[in-house]
Design a protein around this motif. Sequence first.
Motif, PDB file in Angstrom:
ATOM      1  N   GLY A   4      -4.019  22.802   4.843  1.00 48.05           N
ATOM      2  CA  GLY A   4      -2.809  21.852   4.823  1.00 48.05           C
ATOM      3  C   GLY A   4      -1.649  22.318   5.219  1.00 48.05           C
ATOM      4  N   PRO A   5      -0.533  21.510   5.005  1.00 48.71           N
ATOM      5  CA  PRO A   5       0.811  21.887   5.675  1.00 48.71           C
ATOM      6  C   PRO A   5       1.467  22.632   4.744  1.00 48.71           C
ATOM      7  CG  PRO A   5       0.738  19.674   5.046  1.00 48.71           C
ATOM      8  CD  PRO A   5      -0.720  20.073   4.845  1.00 48.71           C
ATOM      9  N   LEU A   6       2.361  23.437   5.100  1.00 50.97           N
ATOM     10  CA  LEU A   6       3.146  24.373   4.355  1.00 50.97           C
ATOM     11  C   LEU A   6       4.307  23.589   3.697  1.00 50.97           C
ATOM     12  CD1 LEU A   6       3.503  27.365   6.419  1.00 50.97           C
ATOM     13  CD2 LEU A   6       1.891  27.386   4.669  1.00 50.97           C
ATOM     14  N   HIS A   7       4.671  23.948   2.435  1.00 52.20           N
ATOM     15  CA  HIS A   7       5.680  23.226   1.612  1.00 52.20           C
ATOM     16  C   HIS A   7       7.188  23.085   2.573  1.00 52.20           C
ATOM     17  CE1 HIS A   7       9.057  22.790  -1.239  1.00 52.20           C
ATOM     18  NE2 HIS A   7       8.349  22.085  -1.953  1.00 52.20           N
ATOM     19  N   LYS A   8       7.460  23.973   3.065  1.00 55.51           N
ATOM     20  CA  LYS A   8       8.548  23.739   3.984  1.00 55.51           C
ATOM     21  C   LYS A   8       8.478  23.070   5.041  1.00 55.51           C
ATOM     22  CE  LYS A   8       7.254  27.819   7.026  1.00 55.51           C
ATOM     23  NZ  LYS A   8       8.054  27.847   8.404  1.00 55.51           N
ATOM     24  N   ASP A   9       7.284  22.658   5.587  1.00 57.42           N
ATOM     25  CA  ASP A   9       7.156  21.581   6.668  1.00 57.42           C
ATOM     26  C   ASP A   9       7.207  19.940   5.939  1.00 57.42           C
ATOM     27  OD1 ASP A   9       7.174  23.566   8.481  1.00 57.42           O
ATOM     28  OD2 ASP A   9       5.116  24.018   8.287  1.00 57.42           O
ATOM     29  N   ASP A  14      11.837  18.987  -1.946  1.00 57.58           N
ATOM     30  CA  ASP A  14      11.480  19.133  -3.387  1.00 57.58           C
ATOM     31  C   ASP A  14      10.442  18.407  -3.786  1.00 57.58           C
ATOM     32  OD1 ASP A  14      13.433  21.162  -3.672  1.00 57.58           O
ATOM     33  OD2 ASP A  14      15.025  19.687  -4.168  1.00 57.58           O
ATOM     34  N   TYR A  15       9.390  18.177  -2.937  1.00 58.48           N
ATOM     35  CA  TYR A  15       8.345  17.244  -3.314  1.00 58.48           C
ATOM     36  C   TYR A  15       7.673  17.574  -4.284  1.00 58.48           C
ATOM     37  CZ  TYR A  15       3.400  15.426  -2.942  1.00 58.48           C
ATOM     38  OH  TYR A  15       2.363  14.871  -3.272  1.00 58.48           O
ATOM     39  N   ASP A  16       7.362  18.961  -4.608  1.00 61.15           N
ATOM     40  CA  ASP A  16       6.674  19.321  -5.854  1.00 61.15           C
ATOM     41  C   ASP A  16       7.262  18.855  -7.233  1.00 61.15           C
ATOM     42  OD1 ASP A  16       4.311  20.385  -4.660  1.00 61.15           O
ATOM     43  OD2 ASP A  16       5.360  22.162  -4.190  1.00 61.15           O
ATOM     44  N   HIS A  17       8.538  18.762  -6.921  1.00 60.20           N
ATOM     45  CA  HIS A  17       9.454  18.478  -8.215  1.00 60.20           C
ATOM     46  C   HIS A  17       9.758  17.152  -8.547  1.00 60.20           C
ATOM     47  CE1 HIS A  17       9.563  22.821  -8.757  1.00 60.20           C
ATOM     48  NE2 HIS A  17       9.892  22.895  -7.561  1.00 60.20           N
ATOM     49  N   LEU A  38       1.805  14.403   3.611  1.00 65.31           N
ATOM     50  CA  LEU A  38       1.730  14.693   2.056  1.00 65.31           C
ATOM     51  C   LEU A  38       0.401  14.486   1.599  1.00 65.31           C
ATOM     52  CD1 LEU A  38       4.962  12.547   1.431  1.00 65.31           C
ATOM     53  CD2 LEU A  38       4.692  14.953   1.498  1.00 65.31           C
ATOM     54  N   VAL A  39      -0.251  13.478   1.845  1.00 65.36           N
ATOM     55  CA  VAL A  39      -1.845  13.349   1.423  1.00 65.36           C
ATOM     56  C   VAL A  39      -2.652  14.884   1.533  1.00 65.36           C
ATOM     57  CG1 VAL A  39      -3.971  12.478   1.611  1.00 65.36           C
ATOM     58  CG2 VAL A  39      -1.942  11.005   1.529  1.00 65.36           C
ATOM     59  N   SER A  40      -2.555  15.281   2.829  1.00 64.25           N
ATOM     60  CA  SER A  40      -2.986  16.572   3.051  1.00 64.25           C
ATOM     61  C   SER A  40      -2.600  17.825   2.166  1.00 64.25           C
ATOM     62  CB  SER A  40      -2.806  16.843   4.419  1.00 64.25           C
ATOM     63  OG  SER A  40      -3.648  18.204   4.689  1.00 64.25           O
ATOM     64  N   TYR A  41      -1.279  17.949   1.993  1.00 61.06           N
ATOM     65  CA  TYR A  41      -0.470  18.925   0.904  1.00 61.06           C
ATOM     66  C   TYR A  41      -1.005  18.899  -0.272  1.00 61.06           C
ATOM     67  CZ  TYR A  41       2.873  21.452  -1.178  1.00 61.06           C
ATOM     68  OH  TYR A  41       3.658  22.557  -2.110  1.00 61.06           O
ATOM     69  N   LYS A  43      -3.750  17.338  -1.636  1.00 58.36           N
ATOM     70  CA  LYS A  43      -5.075  17.547  -1.717  1.00 58.36           C
ATOM     71  C   LYS A  43      -5.348  19.161  -1.803  1.00 58.36           C
ATOM     72  CE  LYS A  43      -7.475  13.360   0.107  1.00 58.36           C
ATOM     73  NZ  LYS A  43      -8.082  12.685   1.006  1.00 58.36           N
ATOM     74  N   ALA A  44      -4.396  19.673  -0.951  1.00 54.88           N
ATOM     75  CA  ALA A  44      -4.833  21.261  -1.086  1.00 54.88           C
ATOM     76  C   ALA A  44      -4.286  22.046  -2.061  1.00 54.88           C
ATOM     77  CB  ALA A  44      -4.069  21.921   0.267  1.00 54.88           C
ATOM     78  N   HIS A  45      -3.062  21.503  -2.695  1.00 57.31           N
ATOM     79  CA  HIS A  45      -2.423  22.163  -3.837  1.00 57.31           C
ATOM     80  C   HIS A  45      -2.510  21.783  -5.008  1.00 57.31           C
ATOM     81  CE1 HIS A  45      -0.585  23.439   0.295  1.00 57.31           C
ATOM     82  NE2 HIS A  45      -0.283  24.698  -0.246  1.00 57.31           N
ATOM     83  N   GLY A  46      -1.908  20.241  -5.310  1.00 57.72           N
ATOM     84  CA  GLY A  46      -1.888  19.830  -6.807  1.00 57.72           C
ATOM     85  C   GLY A  46      -3.200  18.853  -7.052  1.00 57.72           C
ATOM     86  N   ASN A  47      -3.529  18.267  -5.892  1.00 59.20           N
ATOM     87  CA  ASN A  47      -4.675  17.215  -6.265  1.00 59.20           C
ATOM     88  C   ASN A  47      -4.819  16.411  -7.439  1.00 59.20           C
ATOM     89  OD1 ASN A  47      -7.229  16.313  -5.090  1.00 59.20           O
ATOM     90  ND2 ASN A  47      -8.353  17.977  -6.073  1.00 59.20           N
ATOM     91  N   ARG A  48      -3.365  15.906  -7.662  1.00 58.00           N
ATOM     92  CA  ARG A  48      -3.132  15.151  -8.768  1.00 58.00           C
ATOM     93  C   ARG A  48      -3.528  13.720  -8.316  1.00 58.00           C
ATOM     94  NH1 ARG A  48       3.204  16.498  -9.067  1.00 58.00           N
ATOM     95  NH2 ARG A  48       2.735  16.435  -6.969  1.00 58.00           N
TER      96      ARG A  48
END
Length: 112
Positions: A4-9, A14-17, A38-41, A43-48
């Motif tokens: 998935g994409p990197l946070h900086k991209d 501050d998407y995670d916050h 954002l969906v891809s990110y 699914k790869a990181h938080g999967n909330r």
Amino acid sequence: MTDGPLHKDLPLPDYDHLPVGTLPTRIHGLEEADVAQLVSYEKAHGNRLPVLQILEKRLQDLQAGAAPSGPRTPDTPEVSDSATTPQPASTPGPPVNPPSQGVPTNPAQPRT
């Protein structure tokens, strides 16, 4: 390494916050490709699940012809750094006059 994409991209700073409750308004101005990123990110990181439901619903709406509306990168005051954000000065309230029968903490003492 995660997929998935990197946070900086990501299209949202501050998407995670971001609080989940503000996410629908934050993504309303994004294009289909941005929401898909954002969906891809997610699914790869938080999967909330609640976040994915919001993102996938918006993605479906965009794919069905909905147009982005609002600013592409809205303000995010809820994630601002409180150390750099000036705080309002506190001001004292009006003076408190004790009741006529005396001071509340000692009713036998008359007012001065």
